[in-house]
Scaffold this motif. Sequence first.
Motif, PDB file in Angstrom:
ATOM      1  N   VAL A  22       0.841  -1.199   0.000  1.00 39.62           N
ATOM      2  CA  VAL A  22       0.000   0.000   0.000  1.00 39.62           C
ATOM      3  C   VAL A  22       0.876   1.248   0.000  1.00 39.62           C
ATOM      4  O   VAL A  22       0.632   2.193  -0.757  1.00 39.62           O
ATOM      5  CB  VAL A  22      -0.976  -0.010   1.199  1.00 39.62           C
ATOM      6  CG1 VAL A  22      -1.661   1.344   1.358  1.00 39.62           C
ATOM      7  CG2 VAL A  22      -2.021  -1.107   1.026  1.00 39.62           C
ATOM      8  N   GLU A  23       1.913   1.251   0.830  1.00 40.54           N
ATOM      9  CA  GLU A  23       2.825   2.393   0.871  1.00 40.54           C
ATOM     10  C   GLU A  23       3.494   2.604  -0.493  1.00 40.54           C
ATOM     11  O   GLU A  23       3.612   3.727  -0.975  1.00 40.54           O
ATOM     12  CB  GLU A  23       3.877   2.167   1.948  1.00 40.54           C
ATOM     13  CG  GLU A  23       4.791   3.361   2.155  1.00 40.54           C
ATOM     14  CD  GLU A  23       5.771   3.122   3.291  1.00 40.54           C
ATOM     15  OE1 GLU A  23       6.931   3.545   3.140  1.00 40.54           O
ATOM     16  OE2 GLU A  23       5.383   2.532   4.308  1.00 40.54           O
ATOM     17  N   LEU A  24       3.900   1.537  -1.126  1.00 36.40           N
ATOM     18  CA  LEU A  24       4.521   1.613  -2.447  1.00 36.40           C
ATOM     19  C   LEU A  24       3.563   2.236  -3.461  1.00 36.40           C
ATOM     20  O   LEU A  24       3.920   3.148  -4.203  1.00 36.40           O
ATOM     21  CB  LEU A  24       4.940   0.209  -2.895  1.00 36.40           C
ATOM     22  CG  LEU A  24       5.643   0.104  -4.235  1.00 36.40           C
ATOM     23  CD1 LEU A  24       7.078   0.594  -4.102  1.00 36.40           C
ATOM     24  CD2 LEU A  24       5.630  -1.342  -4.708  1.00 36.40           C
ATOM     25  N   ASP A 107      -9.445   2.108  -4.338  1.00 34.93           N
ATOM     26  CA  ASP A 107      -9.574   0.845  -3.614  1.00 34.93           C
ATOM     27  C   ASP A 107      -8.284   0.094  -3.324  1.00 34.93           C
ATOM     28  O   ASP A 107      -8.309  -0.868  -2.564  1.00 34.93           O
ATOM     29  CB  ASP A 107     -10.499  -0.101  -4.390  1.00 34.93           C
ATOM     30  CG  ASP A 107     -11.961   0.295  -4.287  1.00 34.93           C
ATOM     31  OD1 ASP A 107     -12.259   1.355  -3.705  1.00 34.93           O
ATOM     32  OD2 ASP A 107     -12.806  -0.458  -4.793  1.00 34.93           O
ATOM     33  N   TYR A 108      -7.134   0.488  -3.915  1.00 28.24           N
ATOM     34  CA  TYR A 108      -5.948  -0.351  -3.713  1.00 28.24           C
ATOM     35  C   TYR A 108      -5.566  -0.515  -2.245  1.00 28.24           C
ATOM     36  O   TYR A 108      -5.104  -1.595  -1.849  1.00 28.24           O
ATOM     37  CB  TYR A 108      -4.753   0.119  -4.555  1.00 28.24           C
ATOM     38  CG  TYR A 108      -4.045   1.345  -4.044  1.00 28.24           C
ATOM     39  CD1 TYR A 108      -3.052   1.250  -3.070  1.00 28.24           C
ATOM     40  CD2 TYR A 108      -4.372   2.606  -4.513  1.00 28.24           C
ATOM     41  CE1 TYR A 108      -2.411   2.377  -2.596  1.00 28.24           C
ATOM     42  CE2 TYR A 108      -3.735   3.730  -4.049  1.00 28.24           C
ATOM     43  CZ  TYR A 108      -2.761   3.618  -3.087  1.00 28.24           C
ATOM     44  OH  TYR A 108      -2.140   4.737  -2.616  1.00 28.24           O
ATOM     45  N   PRO A 109      -5.764   0.494  -1.357  1.00 33.86           N
ATOM     46  CA  PRO A 109      -5.374   0.265   0.044  1.00 33.86           C
ATOM     47  C   PRO A 109      -6.189  -0.840   0.727  1.00 33.86           C
ATOM     48  O   PRO A 109      -5.706  -1.499   1.638  1.00 33.86           O
ATOM     49  CB  PRO A 109      -5.623   1.615   0.718  1.00 33.86           C
ATOM     50  CG  PRO A 109      -5.560   2.608  -0.387  1.00 33.86           C
ATOM     51  CD  PRO A 109      -6.153   1.898  -1.578  1.00 33.86           C
ATOM     52  N   VAL A 110      -7.419  -1.059   0.271  1.00 28.66           N
ATOM     53  CA  VAL A 110      -8.265  -2.123   0.819  1.00 28.66           C
ATOM     54  C   VAL A 110      -8.050  -3.423   0.036  1.00 28.66           C
ATOM     55  O   VAL A 110      -7.987  -4.505   0.611  1.00 28.66           O
ATOM     56  CB  VAL A 110      -9.758  -1.705   0.772  1.00 28.66           C
ATOM     57  CG1 VAL A 110     -10.666  -2.845   1.190  1.00 28.66           C
ATOM     58  CG2 VAL A 110      -9.979  -0.479   1.642  1.00 28.66           C
ATOM     59  N   TRP A 111      -7.916  -3.300  -1.283  1.00 31.81           N
ATOM     60  CA  TRP A 111      -7.771  -4.468  -2.150  1.00 31.81           C
ATOM     61  C   TRP A 111      -6.477  -5.232  -1.866  1.00 31.81           C
ATOM     62  O   TRP A 111      -6.476  -6.470  -1.825  1.00 31.81           O
ATOM     63  CB  TRP A 111      -7.827  -4.023  -3.613  1.00 31.81           C
ATOM     64  CG  TRP A 111      -7.600  -5.110  -4.602  1.00 31.81           C
ATOM     65  CD1 TRP A 111      -8.506  -6.052  -5.005  1.00 31.81           C
ATOM     66  CD2 TRP A 111      -6.387  -5.386  -5.311  1.00 31.81           C
ATOM     67  NE1 TRP A 111      -7.928  -6.893  -5.926  1.00 31.81           N
ATOM     68  CE2 TRP A 111      -6.624  -6.505  -6.129  1.00 31.81           C
ATOM     69  CE3 TRP A 111      -5.125  -4.798  -5.340  1.00 31.81           C
ATOM     70  CZ2 TRP A 111      -5.656  -7.041  -6.965  1.00 31.81           C
ATOM     71  CZ3 TRP A 111      -4.164  -5.330  -6.166  1.00 31.81           C
ATOM     72  CH2 TRP A 111      -4.430  -6.434  -6.968  1.00 31.81           C
ATOM     73  N   ILE A 112      -5.360  -4.539  -1.673  1.00 31.07           N
ATOM     74  CA  ILE A 112      -4.067  -5.203  -1.480  1.00 31.07           C
ATOM     75  C   ILE A 112      -4.081  -6.145  -0.278  1.00 31.07           C
ATOM     76  O   ILE A 112      -3.712  -7.321  -0.418  1.00 31.07           O
ATOM     77  CB  ILE A 112      -2.918  -4.178  -1.398  1.00 31.07           C
ATOM     78  CG1 ILE A 112      -2.653  -3.592  -2.797  1.00 31.07           C
ATOM     79  CG2 ILE A 112      -1.652  -4.808  -0.831  1.00 31.07           C
ATOM     80  CD1 ILE A 112      -1.666  -2.439  -2.819  1.00 31.07           C
ATOM     81  N   PRO A 113      -4.494  -5.714   0.923  1.00 30.89           N
ATOM     82  CA  PRO A 113      -4.509  -6.661   2.041  1.00 30.89           C
ATOM     83  C   PRO A 113      -5.407  -7.877   1.787  1.00 30.89           C
ATOM     84  O   PRO A 113      -5.126  -8.969   2.270  1.00 30.89           O
ATOM     85  CB  PRO A 113      -5.029  -5.833   3.221  1.00 30.89           C
ATOM     86  CG  PRO A 113      -4.687  -4.430   2.862  1.00 30.89           C
ATOM     87  CD  PRO A 113      -4.828  -4.358   1.354  1.00 30.89           C
ATOM     88  N   GLU A 114      -6.469  -7.696   0.998  1.00 31.03           N
ATOM     89  CA  GLU A 114      -7.353  -8.817   0.679  1.00 31.03           C
ATOM     90  C   GLU A 114      -6.678  -9.770  -0.310  1.00 31.03           C
ATOM     91  O   GLU A 114      -6.712 -10.985  -0.130  1.00 31.03           O
ATOM     92  CB  GLU A 114      -8.673  -8.315   0.090  1.00 31.03           C
ATOM     93  CG  GLU A 114      -9.539  -7.577   1.077  1.00 31.03           C
ATOM     94  CD  GLU A 114     -10.758  -6.919   0.434  1.00 31.03           C
ATOM     95  OE1 GLU A 114     -10.909  -6.984  -0.810  1.00 31.03           O
ATOM     96  OE2 GLU A 114     -11.550  -6.331   1.172  1.00 31.03           O
ATOM     97  N   VAL A 115      -6.078  -9.224  -1.366  1.00 36.38           N
ATOM     98  CA  VAL A 115      -5.541 -10.076  -2.425  1.00 36.38           C
ATOM     99  C   VAL A 115      -4.299 -10.852  -1.981  1.00 36.38           C
ATOM    100  O   VAL A 115      -4.083 -11.968  -2.445  1.00 36.38           O
ATOM    101  CB  VAL A 115      -5.275  -9.270  -3.715  1.00 36.38           C
ATOM    102  CG1 VAL A 115      -4.000  -8.454  -3.614  1.00 36.38           C
ATOM    103  CG2 VAL A 115      -5.213 -10.192  -4.924  1.00 36.38           C
ATOM    104  N   VAL A 116      -3.492 -10.306  -1.090  1.00 34.57           N
ATOM    105  CA  VAL A 116      -2.279 -11.033  -0.682  1.00 34.57           C
ATOM    106  C   VAL A 116      -2.605 -12.305   0.091  1.00 34.57           C
ATOM    107  O   VAL A 116      -1.764 -13.186   0.194  1.00 34.57           O
ATOM    108  CB  VAL A 116      -1.269 -10.153   0.106  1.00 34.57           C
ATOM    109  CG1 VAL A 116      -0.787  -8.997  -0.726  1.00 34.57           C
ATOM    110  CG2 VAL A 116      -1.833  -9.705   1.426  1.00 34.57           C
ATOM    111  N   THR A 117      -3.827 -12.412   0.612  1.00 34.83           N
ATOM    112  CA  THR A 117      -4.213 -13.609   1.357  1.00 34.83           C
ATOM    113  C   THR A 117      -4.858 -14.667   0.465  1.00 34.83           C
ATOM    114  O   THR A 117      -5.156 -15.755   0.931  1.00 34.83           O
ATOM    115  CB  THR A 117      -5.191 -13.254   2.490  1.00 34.83           C
ATOM    116  OG1 THR A 117      -6.393 -12.728   1.921  1.00 34.83           O
ATOM    117  CG2 THR A 117      -4.569 -12.259   3.462  1.00 34.83           C
ATOM    118  N   THR A 118      -5.076 -14.371  -0.808  1.00 33.28           N
ATOM    119  CA  THR A 118      -5.678 -15.331  -1.728  1.00 33.28           C
ATOM    120  C   THR A 118      -4.619 -16.325  -2.203  1.00 33.28           C
ATOM    121  O   THR A 118      -3.412 -16.073  -2.063  1.00 33.28           O
ATOM    122  CB  THR A 118      -6.308 -14.619  -2.938  1.00 33.28           C
ATOM    123  OG1 THR A 118      -5.276 -13.971  -3.691  1.00 33.28           O
ATOM    124  CG2 THR A 118      -7.374 -13.619  -2.499  1.00 33.28           C
TER     125      THR A 118
END
Length: 189
Positions: A22-24, A107-118
Amino acid sequence: MQEIITAIQNWMALRSQPDQLVELFNTYTGFEIDMSLFPQREPLHAYAAVKSNGEFGFYVISQVNDVDSPDEVLSANCFWCGCTGGMKGQEITEAEALVRIDLWQADYPVWIPEVVTTPFGIYETFFIPTEDLQPQTYNVSFALKADVLNPSGKVADLILNNGAGVYYDTVRREPPYRNRSNYYILNLL
């Protein structure tokens, strides 16, 4: 070639770190790609990478060159496309392109934490067909689009813009890979 491998390995290590991702992406919104550097009408592989100095970008190579060959040949055909901030085969409407780009930005700040767990996590590389692209420079923006397999979900996307109001969306994020054997550089990691 070692610098390229290390930068891709840095991205692979970062793929599971949602806070750092997210920071990146707070800093970077896309990159430019000069299609005149590559064979025409041959798909490209865009490998996400982070250089040792922290610079984020993509090493892009034509699929015809992403094969078992000497390091100097691979290096000579692999081009760095550093990411930049502030940028906003198939042609899509400007409205649809902007919706996808805006969806990424919102949405990327919310999407990233979700997608890394898939199971597949965030992308390793992008497959970029080039049949409709001319040998010129394109602005490439990060985007999200609806996941056809999961209507409530989103998948990573890239939108290419020729600078004259024409937008292209033929890009496929990977994994999942349709044919991982086409990505020789991944074997070097």
